[in-house]
Design a protein around this motif. Structure first.
Motif, PDB file in Angstrom:
ATOM      1  N   PHE A 109       9.656  70.268  86.855  1.00 32.31           N
ATOM      2  CA  PHE A 109      10.784  71.142  87.172  1.00 32.31           C
ATOM      3  C   PHE A 109      12.106  70.414  86.919  1.00 32.31           C
ATOM      4  O   PHE A 109      13.160  70.887  87.311  1.00 32.31           O
ATOM      5  CB  PHE A 109      10.713  71.592  88.641  1.00 32.31           C
ATOM      6  N   SER A 110      12.030  69.254  86.293  1.00 30.50           N
ATOM      7  CA  SER A 110      13.204  68.426  86.077  1.00 30.50           C
ATOM      8  C   SER A 110      13.977  68.887  84.855  1.00 30.50           C
ATOM      9  O   SER A 110      13.447  68.890  83.750  1.00 30.50           O
ATOM     10  CB  SER A 110      12.763  66.970  85.875  1.00 30.50           C
ATOM     11  N   ALA A 111      15.205  69.280  85.064  1.00 36.03           N
ATOM     12  CA  ALA A 111      16.076  69.647  83.940  1.00 36.03           C
ATOM     13  C   ALA A 111      17.461  69.984  84.460  1.00 36.03           C
ATOM     14  O   ALA A 111      17.616  70.427  85.587  1.00 36.03           O
ATOM     15  CB  ALA A 111      15.514  70.848  83.180  1.00 36.03           C
ATOM     16  N   HIS A 112      18.446  69.754  83.612  1.00 37.78           N
ATOM     17  CA  HIS A 112      19.773  70.281  83.891  1.00 37.78           C
ATOM     18  C   HIS A 112      19.691  71.772  83.580  1.00 37.78           C
ATOM     19  O   HIS A 112      19.266  72.156  82.493  1.00 37.78           O
ATOM     20  CB  HIS A 112      20.814  69.614  82.996  1.00 37.78           C
ATOM     21  N   LYS A 113      20.094  72.603  84.523  1.00 40.31           N
ATOM     22  CA  LYS A 113      19.883  74.041  84.388  1.00 40.31           C
ATOM     23  C   LYS A 113      21.167  74.863  84.485  1.00 40.31           C
ATOM     24  O   LYS A 113      21.110  76.074  84.444  1.00 40.31           O
ATOM     25  CB  LYS A 113      18.922  74.531  85.479  1.00 40.31           C
ATOM     26  N   HIS A 114      22.296  74.214  84.647  1.00 35.59           N
ATOM     27  CA  HIS A 114      23.501  74.969  84.940  1.00 35.59           C
ATOM     28  C   HIS A 114      24.578  74.748  83.880  1.00 35.59           C
ATOM     29  O   HIS A 114      24.756  73.643  83.391  1.00 35.59           O
ATOM     30  CB  HIS A 114      24.035  74.600  86.322  1.00 35.59           C
ATOM     31  N   VAL A 115      25.312  75.801  83.565  1.00 34.29           N
ATOM     32  CA  VAL A 115      26.331  75.754  82.526  1.00 34.29           C
ATOM     33  C   VAL A 115      27.408  74.729  82.852  1.00 34.29           C
ATOM     34  O   VAL A 115      27.966  74.122  81.964  1.00 34.29           O
ATOM     35  CB  VAL A 115      26.945  77.158  82.298  1.00 34.29           C
ATOM     36  N   ARG A 116      27.680  74.484  84.116  1.00 39.27           N
ATOM     37  CA  ARG A 116      28.729  73.518  84.464  1.00 39.27           C
ATOM     38  C   ARG A 116      28.424  72.134  83.892  1.00 39.27           C
ATOM     39  O   ARG A 116      29.284  71.277  83.822  1.00 39.27           O
ATOM     40  CB  ARG A 116      28.931  73.450  85.966  1.00 39.27           C
ATOM     41  N   SER A 117      27.179  71.916  83.478  1.00 40.62           N
ATOM     42  CA  SER A 117      26.791  70.642  82.889  1.00 40.62           C
ATOM     43  C   SER A 117      27.399  70.425  81.513  1.00 40.62           C
ATOM     44  O   SER A 117      27.250  69.370  80.937  1.00 40.62           O
ATOM     45  CB  SER A 117      25.261  70.563  82.773  1.00 40.62           C
ATOM     46  N   GLU A 118      28.058  71.429  80.955  1.00 43.59           N
ATOM     47  CA  GLU A 118      28.595  71.325  79.596  1.00 43.59           C
ATOM     48  C   GLU A 118      30.105  71.102  79.556  1.00 43.59           C
ATOM     49  O   GLU A 118      30.728  71.283  78.521  1.00 43.59           O
ATOM     50  CB  GLU A 118      28.249  72.598  78.817  1.00 43.59           C
ATOM     51  N   LYS A 119      30.698  70.693  80.655  1.00 47.00           N
ATOM     52  CA  LYS A 119      32.153  70.607  80.721  1.00 47.00           C
ATOM     53  C   LYS A 119      32.747  69.494  79.861  1.00 47.00           C
ATOM     54  O   LYS A 119      33.876  69.594  79.401  1.00 47.00           O
ATOM     55  CB  LYS A 119      32.599  70.414  82.170  1.00 47.00           C
ATOM     56  N   ASP A 120      32.015  68.425  79.654  1.00 47.15           N
ATOM     57  CA  ASP A 120      32.543  67.309  78.882  1.00 47.15           C
ATOM     58  C   ASP A 120      31.396  66.617  78.144  1.00 47.15           C
ATOM     59  O   ASP A 120      30.229  66.891  78.389  1.00 47.15           O
ATOM     60  CB  ASP A 120      33.275  66.323  79.797  1.00 47.15           C
ATOM     61  N   ARG A 121      31.758  65.719  77.239  1.00 47.39           N
ATOM     62  CA  ARG A 121      30.735  65.092  76.396  1.00 47.39           C
ATOM     63  C   ARG A 121      29.775  64.208  77.182  1.00 47.39           C
ATOM     64  O   ARG A 121      28.606  64.098  76.818  1.00 47.39           O
ATOM     65  CB  ARG A 121      31.375  64.330  75.241  1.00 47.39           C
ATOM     66  N   VAL A 132      15.870  66.995  76.925  1.00 48.50           N
ATOM     67  CA  VAL A 132      15.090  66.795  75.700  1.00 48.50           C
ATOM     68  C   VAL A 132      14.294  65.494  75.741  1.00 48.50           C
ATOM     69  O   VAL A 132      13.065  65.507  75.618  1.00 48.50           O
ATOM     70  CB  VAL A 132      16.008  66.848  74.457  1.00 48.50           C
ATOM     71  N   TYR A 133      14.982  64.377  75.942  1.00 49.87           N
ATOM     72  CA  TYR A 133      14.268  63.099  75.933  1.00 49.87           C
ATOM     73  C   TYR A 133      13.319  62.968  77.129  1.00 49.87           C
ATOM     74  O   TYR A 133      12.247  62.376  77.014  1.00 49.87           O
ATOM     75  CB  TYR A 133      15.249  61.921  75.875  1.00 49.87           C
ATOM     76  N   GLY A 134      13.711  63.551  78.267  1.00 48.56           N
ATOM     77  CA  GLY A 134      12.811  63.549  79.422  1.00 48.56           C
ATOM     78  C   GLY A 134      11.537  64.318  79.136  1.00 48.56           C
ATOM     79  O   GLY A 134      10.434  63.873  79.468  1.00 48.56           O
ATOM     80  N   ALA A 135      11.670  65.472  78.493  1.00 48.96           N
ATOM     81  CA  ALA A 135      10.488  66.278  78.145  1.00 48.96           C
ATOM     82  C   ALA A 135       9.608  65.549  77.138  1.00 48.96           C
ATOM     83  O   ALA A 135       8.375  65.522  77.278  1.00 48.96           O
ATOM     84  CB  ALA A 135      10.921  67.634  77.586  1.00 48.96           C
ATOM     85  N   ILE A 136      10.220  64.930  76.135  1.00 47.04           N
ATOM     86  CA  ILE A 136       9.445  64.186  75.138  1.00 47.04           C
ATOM     87  C   ILE A 136       8.671  63.056  75.813  1.00 47.04           C
ATOM     88  O   ILE A 136       7.467  62.882  75.577  1.00 47.04           O
ATOM     89  CB  ILE A 136      10.367  63.632  74.027  1.00 47.04           C
ATOM     90  N   LYS A 137       9.350  62.298  76.659  1.00 48.57           N
ATOM     91  CA  LYS A 137       8.693  61.185  77.345  1.00 48.57           C
ATOM     92  C   LYS A 137       7.535  61.683  78.199  1.00 48.57           C
ATOM     93  O   LYS A 137       6.444  61.102  78.176  1.00 48.57           O
ATOM     94  CB  LYS A 137       9.699  60.436  78.222  1.00 48.57           C
ATOM     95  N   LEU A 138       7.755  62.742  78.955  1.00 51.35           N
ATOM     96  CA  LEU A 138       6.711  63.267  79.829  1.00 51.35           C
ATOM     97  C   LEU A 138       5.506  63.746  79.026  1.00 51.35           C
ATOM     98  O   LEU A 138       4.354  63.484  79.383  1.00 51.35           O
ATOM     99  CB  LEU A 138       7.269  64.386  80.705  1.00 51.35           C
TER     100      LEU A 138
END
Length: 184
Positions: A109-121, A132-138
């Motif tokens: 269930f691990s993931a950034h899920k909210h649009v506010r996560s896109e505010k800056d680089r 992405v990298y977390g899913a690949i590793k898992l």
């Protein structure tokens, strides 16, 4: 407007014996388990009495609240082996947790899920690294130490994504499906 609600009560009754056979006495690893969806998953799965449930989440306070909630709800009364780890999925410590056991069920269930996560680089970089990298590793860890079942929750944001977060969730879904012939 007519609202339709999804109710799984009937399905849970129909498939109760199958669920018991798939969950009872099993070892379950839940990643991102302190969030709303992960917490509800844990509460439901505990009803079928797994032998061991290990919960990993970066939110230490969330893990503490989860444990308090489970203890007060009596879901841990049958005394499963229950452990929580405030650990990041991308850490070497997580590798030790994963490789230290043979898991029957791995639920992510691990993931950034909210649009506010896109505010800056920096937030975007963290979002891509986790999602992405977390899913690949898992998935790679699961390939080395195959569970009977792998479960990962995406969101409706993955369908026709309109932002980086949605696109990362869509990519996760595609990555998971690319492993469908390796484990369930």
């Amino acid at each position: 407007i007519i609202k339709k609600y999804i109710n799984f009560d009937k399905d849970l009754k129909i498939f109760k014996n199958e669920l018991i056979n798939k969950i009872k006495s099993k070892k379950i690893l839940v990643i991102g388990g302190a969030g709303t969806i992960g917490t509800n998953y844990i509460k439901q799965v505990l009803k079928y009495k797994p032998a061991k449930i290990t919960v990993v989440d970066i939110n230490e306070n969330g893990l503490t609240e989860l444990t308090r909630d489970l203890r007060s709800s009596n879901l841990l009364d049958y005394k499963p082996e229950y452990t929580t780890y405030p650990v990041n999925l991308l850490s070497i410590i997580f590798d030790k947790i994963f490789k230290g056991e043979s898991w029957d069920i791995v639920a992510n269930f691990s993931a950034h899920k909210h649009v506010r996560s896109e505010k800056d680089r920096i937030s975007v970089e963290a979002l891509i690294k986790n999602n992405v990298y977390g899913a690949i590793k898992l998935l790679q860890l699961c390939e080395l130490n195959m569970p009977e079942h792998f479960f990962s929750v995406s969101t409706d944001k993955a369908a026709n994504p309109v932002n980086i977060m949605g696109a990362s969730k869509s990519l996760i879904e595609k990555l998971i499906l690319s492993y469908k012939d390796k484990f369930r």
